[in-house]
Design a protein around this motif. Structure first.
Motif, PDB file in Angstrom:
ATOM      1  N   LEU A 199      44.782  89.909  11.410  1.00 42.93           N
ATOM      2  CA  LEU A 199      45.232  91.072  12.177  1.00 42.93           C
ATOM      3  C   LEU A 199      46.127  90.638  13.339  1.00 42.93           C
ATOM      4  O   LEU A 199      47.129  91.295  13.627  1.00 42.93           O
ATOM      5  N   ASN A 200      45.768  89.547  13.972  1.00 41.37           N
ATOM      6  CA  ASN A 200      46.587  89.038  15.087  1.00 41.37           C
ATOM      7  C   ASN A 200      47.958  88.578  14.598  1.00 41.37           C
ATOM      8  O   ASN A 200      48.983  88.874  15.215  1.00 41.37           O
ATOM      9  N   SER A 239      40.117  88.581  11.668  1.00 41.38           N
ATOM     10  CA  SER A 239      40.600  88.658  13.046  1.00 41.38           C
ATOM     11  C   SER A 239      41.921  87.921  13.204  1.00 41.38           C
ATOM     12  O   SER A 239      42.867  88.428  13.826  1.00 41.38           O
ATOM     13  N   THR A 240      42.006  86.746  12.598  1.00 43.01           N
ATOM     14  CA  THR A 240      43.247  85.953  12.673  1.00 43.01           C
ATOM     15  C   THR A 240      44.386  86.671  11.961  1.00 43.01           C
ATOM     16  O   THR A 240      45.525  86.706  12.450  1.00 43.01           O
ATOM     17  N   ARG A 260      34.926  87.244   8.658  1.00 45.74           N
ATOM     18  CA  ARG A 260      35.268  88.007   9.863  1.00 45.74           C
ATOM     19  C   ARG A 260      36.299  87.257  10.711  1.00 45.74           C
ATOM     20  O   ARG A 260      37.227  87.869  11.261  1.00 45.74           O
ATOM     21  N   ASN A 261      36.137  85.957  10.801  1.00 42.04           N
ATOM     22  CA  ASN A 261      37.099  85.162  11.572  1.00 42.04           C
ATOM     23  C   ASN A 261      38.487  85.202  10.937  1.00 42.04           C
ATOM     24  O   ASN A 261      39.504  85.322  11.633  1.00 42.04           O
ATOM     25  N   ASP A 265      43.781  97.349  12.953  1.00 39.24           N
ATOM     26  CA  ASP A 265      42.428  97.268  12.405  1.00 39.24           C
ATOM     27  C   ASP A 265      42.476  97.056  10.894  1.00 39.24           C
ATOM     28  O   ASP A 265      43.545  96.955  10.288  1.00 39.24           O
ATOM     29  N   ARG A 266      41.303  96.997  10.295  1.00 39.93           N
ATOM     30  CA  ARG A 266      41.166  96.742   8.863  1.00 39.93           C
ATOM     31  C   ARG A 266      41.812  97.847   8.025  1.00 39.93           C
ATOM     32  O   ARG A 266      42.359  97.583   6.963  1.00 39.93           O
TER      33      ARG A 266
END
Length: 231
Positions: free
Chosen positions: A196-197, A193-194, A189-190, A203-204
């Protein structure tokens, strides 16, 4: 007579469902299973018409089990019966061929009606997650638009992050990615998130579309990526 297999890692739930469904004149429980591997053994012995499938089970979860069953025995109908309404589970269960998705807490009458409904070739979605499913379908319907990512953003990705993206392109869940890459689900998950940023994606779903459009998996599997952070 509709033959039903119950798959749940909680013995009390298995026993309760078995008693209730066996009391009905139009249904019989052929087997009960505590995990996905046991489900696969059961269907080789007694092919059910409908499987009530829990999501979170040891050894093999319900989503992965659904995928394997629909590949080998597409005629078997599967209802995901779970306490979880997470987007990822909904999307993957339906993608792999589940005919129904119900949250635990439905009445026994509603459950029996759902079994009959999917047995007759229809789908059954719990009203509590219908909006979620419609939103997912809407995203899928819009998946023909092109998603672009700047070259400089891609250059910031590490080898580990490229491997995560390749798994997303395959349609793997966080749990499947964690298992494949020997990571924890929290770490996955981490990473997402990274990623996507870095790519400036919402989003996914956008990430998955972009990965397919750019054929990320072949790039990752076909040649070494000379970036740091290798897994």
């Amino acid at each position: 007579m509709i033959k039903v297999l119950i798959a749940d890692d909680q013995e009390l739930i298995r026993q309760s469902l078995q008693i209730v469904l066996n009391s009905r004149k139009d249904m019989t429980v052929t087997d009960v299973a505590a995990d996905g591997q046991e489900v696969m053994r059961c269907i080789r012995k007694n092919k059910p018409d409908v499987i009530l499938m829990d999501v979170r089970m040891p050894k093999m979860d319900g989503v992965q089990c659904t995928k394997l069953i629909k590949e080998s025995c597409p005629q078997i109908k599967i209802i995901i019966l779970t306490t979880f309404d997470d987007d990822e589970y909904v999307y993957n269960a339906l993608k792999y061929g589940a005919s129904g998705y119900l949250l635990k807490g439905v009445s026994m009458e509603e459950l029996a009606n759902a079994i009959t409904t999917v047995y007759n070739g229809w789908a059954m979605i719990n009203p509590d997650i219908t909006a979620k499913v419609l939103r997912l379908f809407s995203q899928m319907a819009k998946a023909d638009y092109s998603i672009t990512v700047k070259e400089k953003n891609m250059d910031e990705l590490t080898r580990a992050e490229w491997k995560i993206i390749a798994q997303v392109e395959k349609g793997a869940s966080n749990r499947e990615i964690a298992r494949t890459l020997n990571l924890s689900e929290g770490t996955v998950r981490n990473y997402l998130s990274t990623i996507l940023n870095k790519l400036n994606l919402r989003d996914r779903t956008q990430l998955a579309i972009w990965a397919v459009q750019t054929n990320v998996r072949n790039k990752v599997e076909g040649r070494p990526l000379e970036t740091e952070g290798a897994l």
